[in-house]
Design an enzyme around this catalytic site. Structure first.
Site, PDB file in Angstrom:
ATOM      1  N   GLU A 151       4.533  -3.900  12.410  1.00  0.00           N
ATOM      2  CA  GLU A 151       3.466  -2.774  12.188  1.00  0.00           C
ATOM      3  C   GLU A 151       2.452  -3.454  11.380  1.00  0.00           C
ATOM      4  O   GLU A 151       2.737  -3.701  10.193  1.00  0.00           O
ATOM      5  CB  GLU A 151       4.225  -1.706  11.151  1.00  0.00           C
ATOM      6  CG  GLU A 151       5.477  -0.967  11.758  1.00  0.00           C
ATOM      7  CD  GLU A 151       4.796  -0.140  12.796  1.00  0.00           C
ATOM      8  OE1 GLU A 151       3.818   0.325  12.991  1.00  0.00           O
ATOM      9  OE2 GLU A 151       5.886   0.761  13.636  1.00  0.00           O
ATOM     10  N   LEU A 152       1.558  -3.528  12.053  1.00  0.00           N
ATOM     11  CA  LEU A 152       0.141  -4.562  11.480  1.00  0.00           C
ATOM     12  C   LEU A 152      -1.044  -3.546  11.397  1.00  0.00           C
ATOM     13  O   LEU A 152      -1.040  -2.405  11.042  1.00  0.00           O
ATOM     14  CB  LEU A 152       0.036  -5.370  12.527  1.00  0.00           C
ATOM     15  CG  LEU A 152       1.267  -6.308  13.089  1.00  0.00           C
ATOM     16  CD1 LEU A 152       1.141  -7.445  13.970  1.00  0.00           C
ATOM     17  CD2 LEU A 152       2.127  -7.088  11.953  1.00  0.00           C
ATOM     18  N   GLU A 175       8.391   2.852  14.372  1.00  0.00           N
ATOM     19  CA  GLU A 175       9.174   3.223  13.325  1.00  0.00           C
ATOM     20  C   GLU A 175       9.160   4.774  13.181  1.00  0.00           C
ATOM     21  O   GLU A 175       8.049   5.532  13.464  1.00  0.00           O
ATOM     22  CB  GLU A 175       8.735   2.730  12.034  1.00  0.00           C
ATOM     23  CG  GLU A 175       8.739   1.390  11.878  1.00  0.00           C
ATOM     24  CD  GLU A 175       8.545   0.568  10.650  1.00  0.00           C
ATOM     25  OE1 GLU A 175       7.469   1.043   9.907  1.00  0.00           O
ATOM     26  OE2 GLU A 175       9.456   0.025  10.042  1.00  0.00           O
ATOM     27  N   GLU A 201     -10.576  -4.522   9.070  1.00  0.00           N
ATOM     28  CA  GLU A 201     -10.145  -3.537   8.324  1.00  0.00           C
ATOM     29  C   GLU A 201     -10.503  -3.482   7.001  1.00  0.00           C
ATOM     30  O   GLU A 201     -10.605  -4.305   6.077  1.00  0.00           O
ATOM     31  CB  GLU A 201      -8.520  -3.814   8.210  1.00  0.00           C
ATOM     32  CG  GLU A 201      -7.482  -2.701   8.298  1.00  0.00           C
ATOM     33  CD  GLU A 201      -6.201  -2.988   7.922  1.00  0.00           C
ATOM     34  OE1 GLU A 201      -5.713  -4.290   7.781  1.00  0.00           O
ATOM     35  OE2 GLU A 201      -5.149  -2.407   8.118  1.00  0.00           O
ATOM     36  N   ASN A 256       0.924  -1.237  -0.040  1.00  0.00           N
ATOM     37  CA  ASN A 256      -0.044  -0.116  -0.025  1.00  0.00           C
ATOM     38  C   ASN A 256       0.559   1.339  -0.081  1.00  0.00           C
ATOM     39  O   ASN A 256       0.342   2.298  -0.598  1.00  0.00           O
ATOM     40  CB  ASN A 256      -1.048   0.085   1.062  1.00  0.00           C
ATOM     41  CG  ASN A 256      -0.373  -0.174   2.696  1.00  0.00           C
ATOM     42  OD1 ASN A 256       0.538  -0.364   2.858  1.00  0.00           O
ATOM     43  ND2 ASN A 256      -1.185   0.535   3.532  1.00  0.00           N
ATOM     44  N   CYS A 295      -3.112   1.603   6.645  1.00  0.00           N
ATOM     45  CA  CYS A 295      -3.465   1.129   7.984  1.00  0.00           C
ATOM     46  C   CYS A 295      -4.081   2.272   8.967  1.00  0.00           C
ATOM     47  O   CYS A 295      -4.639   1.881  10.139  1.00  0.00           O
ATOM     48  CB  CYS A 295      -1.957   0.570   8.622  1.00  0.00           C
ATOM     49  SG  CYS A 295      -0.905   1.776   8.457  1.00  0.00           S
ATOM     50  N   SER A 325       1.038  10.529  10.196  1.00  0.00           N
ATOM     51  CA  SER A 325       2.423   9.976   9.858  1.00  0.00           C
ATOM     52  C   SER A 325       3.428  11.225   9.808  1.00  0.00           C
ATOM     53  O   SER A 325       3.128  12.206   9.140  1.00  0.00           O
ATOM     54  CB  SER A 325       2.182   9.572   8.259  1.00  0.00           C
ATOM     55  OG  SER A 325       1.206   8.457   8.518  1.00  0.00           O
ATOM     56  N   LYS A 335      12.199  -7.766   1.144  1.00  0.00           N
ATOM     57  CA  LYS A 335      11.617  -8.533   0.605  1.00  0.00           C
ATOM     58  C   LYS A 335       9.947  -7.622   0.546  1.00  0.00           C
ATOM     59  O   LYS A 335       9.495  -7.837   1.262  1.00  0.00           O
ATOM     60  CB  LYS A 335      11.071  -9.945   1.077  1.00  0.00           C
ATOM     61  CG  LYS A 335      10.831 -11.019   0.237  1.00  0.00           C
ATOM     62  CD  LYS A 335       9.393 -11.630   0.386  1.00  0.00           C
ATOM     63  CE  LYS A 335       7.981 -10.775   0.842  1.00  0.00           C
ATOM     64  NZ  LYS A 335       7.032 -10.306  -0.418  1.00  0.00           N
ATOM     65  N   PRO A 336       9.839  -7.153  -0.661  1.00  0.00           N
ATOM     66  CA  PRO A 336       8.685  -6.384  -0.885  1.00  0.00           C
ATOM     67  C   PRO A 336       7.226  -7.182  -1.278  1.00  0.00           C
ATOM     68  O   PRO A 336       7.462  -8.378  -1.647  1.00  0.00           O
ATOM     69  CB  PRO A 336       9.221  -5.562  -2.416  1.00  0.00           C
ATOM     70  CG  PRO A 336       9.905  -6.366  -2.909  1.00  0.00           C
ATOM     71  CD  PRO A 336      10.719  -7.175  -1.969  1.00  0.00           C
ATOM     72  N   GLY A 380       2.427  -5.283   7.558  1.00  0.00           N
ATOM     73  CA  GLY A 380       1.689  -5.979   6.746  1.00  0.00           C
ATOM     74  C   GLY A 380       0.319  -6.289   7.811  1.00  0.00           C
ATOM     75  O   GLY A 380       0.158  -5.418   8.786  1.00  0.00           O
ATOM     76  N   SER A 381      -0.263  -7.158   7.509  1.00  0.00           N
ATOM     77  CA  SER A 381      -1.774  -7.526   8.058  1.00  0.00           C
ATOM     78  C   SER A 381      -1.227  -8.253   9.376  1.00  0.00           C
ATOM     79  O   SER A 381      -0.253  -8.964   9.642  1.00  0.00           O
ATOM     80  CB  SER A 381      -2.295  -8.643   7.320  1.00  0.00           C
ATOM     81  OG  SER A 381      -1.671  -9.754   7.159  1.00  0.00           O
TER      82      SER A 381
HETATM   83  P1  NAP Z   1       0.188  -8.748   4.069  1.00  0.00           P
HETATM   84  O1  NAP Z   1      -0.682  -9.797   3.250  1.00  0.00           O
HETATM   85  O2  NAP Z   1       0.178  -9.267   5.332  1.00  0.00           O
HETATM   86  O3  NAP Z   1       1.474  -9.066   3.193  1.00  0.00           O
HETATM   87  C1  NAP Z   1       2.494  -8.054   3.965  1.00  0.00           C
HETATM   88  C2  NAP Z   1       4.010  -8.811   3.324  1.00  0.00           C
HETATM   89  O4  NAP Z   1       4.100  -9.994   3.690  1.00  0.00           O
HETATM   90  C3  NAP Z   1       4.165  -8.998   1.987  1.00  0.00           C
HETATM   91  O5  NAP Z   1       5.549  -8.519   1.480  1.00  0.00           O
HETATM   92  C4  NAP Z   1       3.546 -10.327   1.717  1.00  0.00           C
HETATM   93  O6  NAP Z   1       4.300 -10.783   0.510  1.00  0.00           O
HETATM   94  C5  NAP Z   1       4.329 -11.052   2.798  1.00  0.00           C
HETATM   95  N1  NAP Z   1       3.641 -12.287   3.047  1.00  0.00           N
HETATM   96  C6  NAP Z   1       2.699 -12.739   3.115  1.00  0.00           C
HETATM   97  N2  NAP Z   1       2.293 -13.696   3.390  1.00  0.00           N
HETATM   98  C7  NAP Z   1       3.474 -14.189   4.009  1.00  0.00           C
HETATM   99  C8  NAP Z   1       4.018 -15.412   4.875  1.00  0.00           C
HETATM  100  N3  NAP Z   1       3.180 -16.335   4.930  1.00  0.00           N
HETATM  101  N4  NAP Z   1       5.039 -15.489   5.196  1.00  0.00           N
HETATM  102  C9  NAP Z   1       6.107 -14.444   4.661  1.00  0.00           C
HETATM  103  N5  NAP Z   1       5.891 -13.386   4.284  1.00  0.00           N
HETATM  104  C10 NAP Z   1       4.330 -13.122   3.788  1.00  0.00           C
HETATM  105  O7  NAP Z   1      -0.362  -7.238   3.954  1.00  0.00           O
HETATM  106  P2  NAP Z   1      -0.555  -6.641   2.543  1.00  0.00           P
HETATM  107  O8  NAP Z   1      -1.813  -6.985   2.086  1.00  0.00           O
HETATM  108  O9  NAP Z   1       0.581  -6.662   1.692  1.00  0.00           O
HETATM  109  O10 NAP Z   1      -0.769  -5.108   3.269  1.00  0.00           O
HETATM  110  C11 NAP Z   1      -1.812  -4.646   3.708  1.00  0.00           C
HETATM  111  C12 NAP Z   1      -1.948  -4.809   5.295  1.00  0.00           C
HETATM  112  O11 NAP Z   1      -0.650  -3.866   5.796  1.00  0.00           O
HETATM  113  C13 NAP Z   1      -2.923  -4.096   5.853  1.00  0.00           C
HETATM  114  O12 NAP Z   1      -3.379  -5.061   7.362  1.00  0.00           O
HETATM  115  C14 NAP Z   1      -2.244  -2.660   6.681  1.00  0.00           C
HETATM  116  O13 NAP Z   1      -2.972  -2.647   7.915  1.00  0.00           O
HETATM  117  C15 NAP Z   1      -1.096  -3.376   6.990  1.00  0.00           C
HETATM  118  N6  NAP Z   1      -0.131  -2.011   7.049  1.00  0.00           N
HETATM  119  C16 NAP Z   1       0.395  -1.604   8.214  1.00  0.00           C
HETATM  120  C17 NAP Z   1       1.078  -0.417   8.447  1.00  0.00           C
HETATM  121  C18 NAP Z   1       1.603  -0.365   9.867  1.00  0.00           C
HETATM  122  O14 NAP Z   1       2.441   0.605   9.814  1.00  0.00           O
HETATM  123  N7  NAP Z   1       0.976  -0.680  10.726  1.00  0.00           N
HETATM  124  C19 NAP Z   1       1.199   0.048   7.378  1.00  0.00           C
HETATM  125  C20 NAP Z   1       0.875  -0.195   5.973  1.00  0.00           C
HETATM  126  C21 NAP Z   1       0.134  -1.581   6.054  1.00  0.00           C
HETATM  127  P3  NAP Z   1       3.208 -11.112  -0.957  1.00  0.00           P
HETATM  128  O15 NAP Z   1       3.112  -9.909  -1.415  1.00  0.00           O
HETATM  129  O16 NAP Z   1       4.145 -11.860  -1.902  1.00  0.00           O
HETATM  130  O17 NAP Z   1       2.110 -12.113  -0.358  1.00  0.00           O
END
Ligand code: NAP
Length: 493
Positions: A266-267, A474, A397, A167, A300, A457, A190-191, A244-245
């Site tokens: 950061e979830l 962060e 979310e 995002n 997020c 932010s 790892k993006p 991520g999530s």
């Molecule tokens: P995501 O599905 O959790 O993925 C995040 C990262 O993790 C991606 O690089 C993804 O790779 C990787 N990943 C997924 N499954 C994995 C596994 N089993 N093992 C290792 N790595 C894995 O999240 P997203 O959909 O990209 O992003 C949206 C989420 O991020 C939302 O929940 C949002 O709230 C959260 N977020 C939080 C913040 C904060 O600062 N708190 C900021 C921004 C976003 P792939 O793409 O290859 O699956």
């Protein structure tokens, strides 16, 4: 609603052709060891426009070993030398802001204004941590019994694995790389698979800025679930910083536990947006549009639940509906567009499902609420009034341009509703009475509060969540400490 599509196919080569689409390991770009690649999709069209190398487990371990080799030299760099390189990265990103913003638009879909804002925000992390690199203070104190001195220093934690979401493909990478490098760590980034190009572009910029070979490695991969545990099990990896999530965060915490890797998380968020009876409604609407619609709701920090005092609810919902329905939706490459598509089909189906469930439970649609036909993954700005308290849209979310509104009567109710979630990233509070606002802020179980502000932010501030929104911070001074271990030396003076 009209969808404005842009025809900028001739720009694509210029936007994506100046950096390699292969893995960056040890300062060199190379294809994956097994030859695998994957497509990058433009969410505004649903069409593939590039492909990148997909790292295998062997490539991932190679990246870790390379980062391990580079660590000693980099951590021995003078802090000022590290600072100069980070500052150079800020300068390069700033000078290429427009092309980087367009790159983000074509792989992520957000509007150009949002993408420009993201690049400015991302670049600031390099500048902020160039300033922090030379101010990593330790401490000395006399032990209470007077017999020795307690000398504390902050050592680089070591090889750091950085995993980022789609995002904010530039800002989330910069928010991790900059403090890690400032602290003297080497990294593997790892993006997210939806947005690998921005990460590879940042890798190229850091190489150009003078980061030594092997200090920053970038490995897109379609096999996250395999390569990440393999890296975490490698003894050289001492840090995992994940954005991520919450769901994936829980999995990674369990995997990191095997080798007791230090974790920053950061979830997800589920931000309440509280509008009290005395709020300045003009300011509250402006703030709501930022808190809800920055990044098209895919943030997020996005306001996920609007709790509005009954005395102002009708007027607030009327004004919000006017602003939301007036947004221009389309391809972000069109300068006039304010809302781009969602990231992919799954994301759109999830958003549509949450809206449908809320409507089935009695919510009134004030604008939007109907999936746009293709091409692209568009969903219109939507306002829902009178959302039932049990609707999933208030618990999960949303990650889309939906504003669900609920009314409240007392301050007590507002705080209880706001805290009624497993998440605790951010909350927004609008009231004309500062002391009331501060008192309410202190009762909110969130790492951040926007008090009469729709944006929290800031690279200089500690960003992070309470409860299941994460661990660690962060940004700010706190951000560099996440990449250090405190070492205490007992000194006979
Ligand atoms: P995501 O599905 O959790 O993925 C995040 C990262 O993790 C991606 O690089 C993804 O790779 C990787 N990943 C997924 N499954 C994995 C596994 N089993 N093992 C290792 N790595 C894995 O999240 P997203 O959909 O990209 O992003 C949206 C989420 O991020 C939302 O929940 C949002 O709230 C959260 N977020 C939080 C913040 C904060 O600062 N708190 C900021 C921004 C976003 P792939 O793409 O290859 O699956």
């Amino acid at each position: 609603m009209t969808i404005h599509q842009a025809n900028h196919s001739h720009d694509l080569t210029a936007l994506t052709g100046w950096f390699s689409h292969d893995l960056l390991i040890g300062g060199k770009n190379r294809p994956a060891s097994n030859g695998e690649r994957f497509d990058v999709i433009n969410p505004a069209t649903g069409q593939s426009f590039a492909s990148v190398a997909s790292a295998s487990e062997d490539d991932a371990i190679d990246a870790v070993q390379t980062a391990e080799l580079a660590l000693r030299g980099w951590s021995a760099f003078a802090p000022r030398a590290r600072a100069e390189i980070l500052r150079h990265a800020f300068d390069i990103m700033t000078s290429r802001a427009d092309e980087l913003a367009r790159l983000i638009v074509i792989e992520n879909g957000k509007s150009l204004a949002d993408a420009r804002g993201e690049i400015a925000y991302a670049a600031e992390f390099f500048r902020w941590y160039s300033e922090e690199a030379v101010r990593l203070l330790g401490s000395v104190q006399t032990s209470p019994n007077g017999q020795n001195r307690i000398l504390v220093t902050h050592q680089p934690i070591g090889v750091s694995l950085l995993i980022t979401p789609w995002n904010f493909p530039a800002a989330m990478a910069a928010r991790k790389i900059a403090p890690a490098l400032a602290a003297g760590c080497s990294v593997i980034l790892k993006p997210a698979s939806d947005t690998p190009l921005t990460a590879l572009a940042i890798g190229a910029i850091l190489t150009e800025a003078g980061v030594p070979s092997g200090v920053v490695n970038v490995i897109p991969s379609r096999r996250s679930g395999a390569i990440v545990p393999a890296m975490l099990d490698h003894p050289a990896v001492r840090k995992l910083s994940f954005t991520g999530s919450t769901e994936v965060g829980r999995t990674l915490l369990a995997e990191a536990a095997r080798t007791v890797v230090n974790c920053s998380m950061e979830l997800g968020g589920n931000a309440p947006f509280l509008v009290f009876d005395d709020a300045d409604l003009d300011a509250a609407i402006d703030g709501a549009m930022i808190a809800k619609m920055r990044n098209g709701g895919e943030a997020c920090t996005a306001a996920n639940r609007f709790y509005v005092h009954t005395s102002v609810a009708v007027e607030f919902s009327r004004r919000l509906t006017v602003r939301m329905s007036g947004l221009r939706m389309g391809s972000g490459l069109d300068e006039a567009v304010e809302l781009g598509p969602l990231i992919n089909q799954d994301a759109r189906s999830k958003v549509a499902g949450l809206v449908d469930q809320a409507v089935d439970a009695g919510a009134t649609v004030l604008t939007g609420g109907v999936t746009e036909p293709g091409p692209g993954y568009f969903y219109p700005p939507t306002v829902l009034f009178g959302v039932d308290s049990t609707s999933p849209i208030l618990r999960e979310e949303i990650f889309g341009p939906i504003a669900p509104l609920v009314t409240f009567e007392t301050d007590e109710d507002a705080v209880r509703l706001a805290n009624n979630t497993e998440f605790g990233l951010v909350a927004y509070v609008y009231t004309a009475d500062l002391s009331r606002g501060l008192a309410i802020s202190e009762r909110l179980e969130t790492g951040m509060v926007g008090l009469n502000r729709g944006l929290v932010s800031d690279p200089a501030a500690p960003f992070g969540g309470f409860k299941q929104s994460g661990l660690g911070r962060e940004g700010g001074h706190e951000g560099i400490l996440e990449y250090t271990e405190a070492q205490y030396i007992a000194v006979s003076w």
